[in-house]
Design a protein around this motif. Sequence first.
Motif, mmCIF file in Angstrom:
data_model
loop_
_atom_site.group_PDB
_atom_site.id
_atom_site.type_symbol
_atom_site.label_atom_id
_atom_site.label_comp_id
_atom_site.label_asym_id
_atom_site.label_seq_id
_atom_site.Cartn_x
_atom_site.Cartn_y
_atom_site.Cartn_z
ATOM 1 N N PRO A 457 0.826 -1.202 0.000
ATOM 2 C CA PRO A 457 0.000 0.000 0.000
ATOM 3 C C PRO A 457 0.857 1.247 0.000
ATOM 4 O O PRO A 457 1.778 1.392 0.800
ATOM 5 N N GLY A 458 0.556 2.183 -0.906
ATOM 6 C CA GLY A 458 1.247 3.454 -0.959
ATOM 7 C C GLY A 458 2.568 3.414 -1.690
ATOM 8 O O GLY A 458 3.212 4.427 -1.869
ATOM 9 N N GLY A 459 3.032 2.206 -2.177
ATOM 10 C CA GLY A 459 4.290 2.137 -2.902
ATOM 11 C C GLY A 459 5.462 2.056 -1.950
ATOM 12 O O GLY A 459 5.438 2.579 -0.840
ATOM 13 N N GLY A 460 6.546 1.347 -2.401
ATOM 14 C CA GLY A 460 7.724 1.243 -1.564
ATOM 15 C C GLY A 460 8.012 -0.192 -1.180
ATOM 16 O O GLY A 460 7.173 -1.084 -1.319
ATOM 17 N N THR A 461 9.214 -0.413 -0.668
ATOM 18 C CA THR A 461 9.607 -1.737 -0.233
ATOM 19 C C THR A 461 9.022 -2.028 1.148
ATOM 20 O O THR A 461 8.487 -1.139 1.818
ATOM 21 N N GLU A 462 9.172 -3.297 1.564
ATOM 22 C CA GLU A 462 8.660 -3.669 2.881
ATOM 23 C C GLU A 462 9.428 -2.931 3.982
ATOM 24 O O GLU A 462 8.859 -2.540 5.000
ATOM 25 N N ARG A 463 10.735 -2.752 3.797
ATOM 26 C CA ARG A 463 11.521 -2.029 4.794
ATOM 27 C C ARG A 463 11.072 -0.570 4.894
ATOM 28 O O ARG A 463 10.940 -0.027 6.000
ATOM 29 N N SER A 464 10.846 0.061 3.765
ATOM 30 C CA SER A 464 10.447 1.467 3.798
ATOM 31 C C SER A 464 9.071 1.631 4.406
ATOM 32 O O SER A 464 8.819 2.587 5.161
ATOM 33 N N MET A 465 8.167 0.694 4.112
ATOM 34 C CA MET A 465 6.832 0.814 4.683
ATOM 35 C C MET A 465 6.839 0.552 6.191
ATOM 36 O O MET A 465 6.096 1.190 6.946
ATOM 37 N N ARG A 516 -0.306 14.002 6.570
ATOM 38 C CA ARG A 516 0.655 13.405 5.652
ATOM 39 C C ARG A 516 0.575 11.885 5.695
ATOM 40 O O ARG A 516 0.393 11.277 6.750
ATOM 41 N N THR A 517 0.707 11.257 4.537
ATOM 42 C CA THR A 517 0.700 9.802 4.460
ATOM 43 C C THR A 517 2.021 9.260 5.000
ATOM 44 O O THR A 517 3.029 9.985 5.076
ATOM 45 N N PRO A 518 2.062 7.974 5.382
ATOM 46 C CA PRO A 518 3.340 7.405 5.850
ATOM 47 C C PRO A 518 4.458 7.540 4.821
ATOM 48 O O PRO A 518 5.617 7.784 5.193
ATOM 49 N N ARG A 519 4.132 7.406 3.543
ATOM 50 C CA ARG A 519 5.166 7.552 2.515
ATOM 51 C C ARG A 519 5.725 8.976 2.493
ATOM 52 O O ARG A 519 6.934 9.176 2.360
ATOM 53 N N GLU A 520 4.849 9.967 2.614
ATOM 54 C CA GLU A 520 5.313 11.354 2.640
ATOM 55 C C GLU A 520 6.153 11.633 3.881
ATOM 56 O O GLU A 520 7.157 12.360 3.809
ATOM 57 N N LEU A 521 5.741 11.077 5.013
ATOM 58 C CA LEU A 521 6.528 11.256 6.233
ATOM 59 C C LEU A 521 7.927 10.674 6.087
ATOM 60 O O LEU A 521 8.923 11.297 6.484
ATOM 61 N N LEU A 522 8.004 9.481 5.497
ATOM 62 C CA LEU A 522 9.313 8.856 5.326
ATOM 63 C C LEU A 522 10.180 9.679 4.381
ATOM 64 O O LEU A 522 11.384 9.884 4.638
#
Length: 596
Positions: A457-465, A516-522
């Motif tokens: 969900p939201g794009g990205g690897t498992e580590r990034s999520m 902000r979404t988790p992806r944006e926060l990261l």
Amino acid sequence: MTGIGVEVGAQAARSRALAVLRIRGRALAVALLPAAVAVILLAGGSTGHLVGRGWDLARWIVTPVAVLVLLAAGVIALVVARARPAVSPTVPIAEESAPDLYRLVRDLADRLDVPAPSAIALTPDCDSWLEDRTHPPHGPPPPPDGHDRDEMATLGRPPRRTAATVLVIGSPFLWWMRVGELRAVLAPVVAGTGPSAHPDIAAARRFVRGLDAAVAVASTPGRCPLSRVVCAGIGWVARLLLRGCREHATLMERGVAAAAAERAQAVDYGLRIVAQEQVGLAYAGWDRLLTRVALPAWRMGRWPSRLDAGVVAALTELSRRDRLAEGFTSRLGERPACDLLEEPGLVDEAASLLAARLFHGGPAEPGPDWAPVDWQEYPDEVVDRKWRTDAARLHRVLDTLGVRRCADRTVPHRDGPTLARVLDHLAAPDPTRATSTPKPPPQPYEAMAAEGDEETPGGGTERSMALASGLTAELAREEADTPTARKPPAGTAGQGPDMALWDDGALPLFPLQPPRTPRELLADHVTAMVCCAAMDTAGAIPGLDWLDGPSLLIGGERTTDLTPRVLSLIEDGNPAPLRTWLVECGIRPEKPVRLV
């Protein structure tokens, strides 16, 4: 032709106002009808005309019903009359603090042959309107014990007396527009005092505002069961009357606006066309300044105290970058409208604090965790602190996830927070993918069903999520541990926001951006870590871009190519673009950085 257009618009507004008042009259007639029937029955029995068992039964039934209806109508009328209609949060401007501005408005009203507004206030937005505050609940409450009107003034508070018609002006207009442009923009607004002064229109507006306030009172939560039942009945009646008045009230306001616009045609018509272009430009600059520049500071517990002055800098920068806006800078040599204020700095500060409350929900007054910041201090006090705070939060979450620091014991300060730790963690292959047992290829329909399940969900690897989820939880805990205090404002020089006239229980009233979404926060936190490494190892410095907000300056030049490289790392696990950029800029990711 102008006079004919004004008369037509005013006549249309008056006819619709009469329609609203007829609805009020019908509601009063319905409330009095049972009482009238009861009076007839009682009078007929006393004179010997309506006698008999049936008439006696009718009197026993109708009389209590009439009393109940009268009581209910009285309660509803009292709530409608005493409920406080919504009032826009503004910064009141006393005449002593802006005599030139009041003089401009009065001269404009004389040219338009309409009554002048009785007061002026500012709103931290790009809009202007007339606000009627003649409703009884907006009257002055009794002063605190031991303070009279003179003492209230010495405390920095205006006398608690609400003006009848308030001209609300968007504060960015005063700083960006020239005096002539402001007069041209305010002409159709001030012209609205003419039809608004008509008794029928004023009465219709008070009735509609009272109904709207009664609906709000009836919807207030936290009441006892009996009060909830009573309020439900009041709310039902108020909504019923509002539905009946809605169309007439809308057409009445359109008629008032049409009459005001037609009356203002003769005043600064050519200049008003140019001024309307400045309105659109000011709105674009104001929105960009709030979302890109003010919002990061608000999130850090700091509020820029010169937002309106920042609008001028932002729009000047826009004029420099955009060829379509080049001609707008030539007008900056003319007298700005903020010169009409005696102390524009204090007014700007009050408007900036109110903007922080409306758009972010900040406290009502400065404090240890809610301090003002000047533009000169913004890079060091906001940008640098923001990046180092985000970088520290990122490493705390990495510690929570059990991500080890540098494994090479020969590296100095190997336990320090480094950018290399973040890069290595996000670039490493996911263990579940590396050790998973190969599965047989699914059938076409099975592949279609599993396609959405295998996508992160939201794009990205498992580590990034996983890291993004940890950052979201950590940030939520920090916000829960620092509750925002909401105190009544002290006000300065009669220019504090008139908080007593509006309910701030649902702040922010106008949130600028969704959470902000988790992806944006990261992405924000990884970018902050890169910026910290650049400042500590490559001599970069924090900067402020008036249109884009916090920026990193390397060799005096603003970096513009960092974001796509960070996204490549967190979405695809590909560190190559970012590592190449680090080498080109001379940034050493293995060296520890200073955190907050």
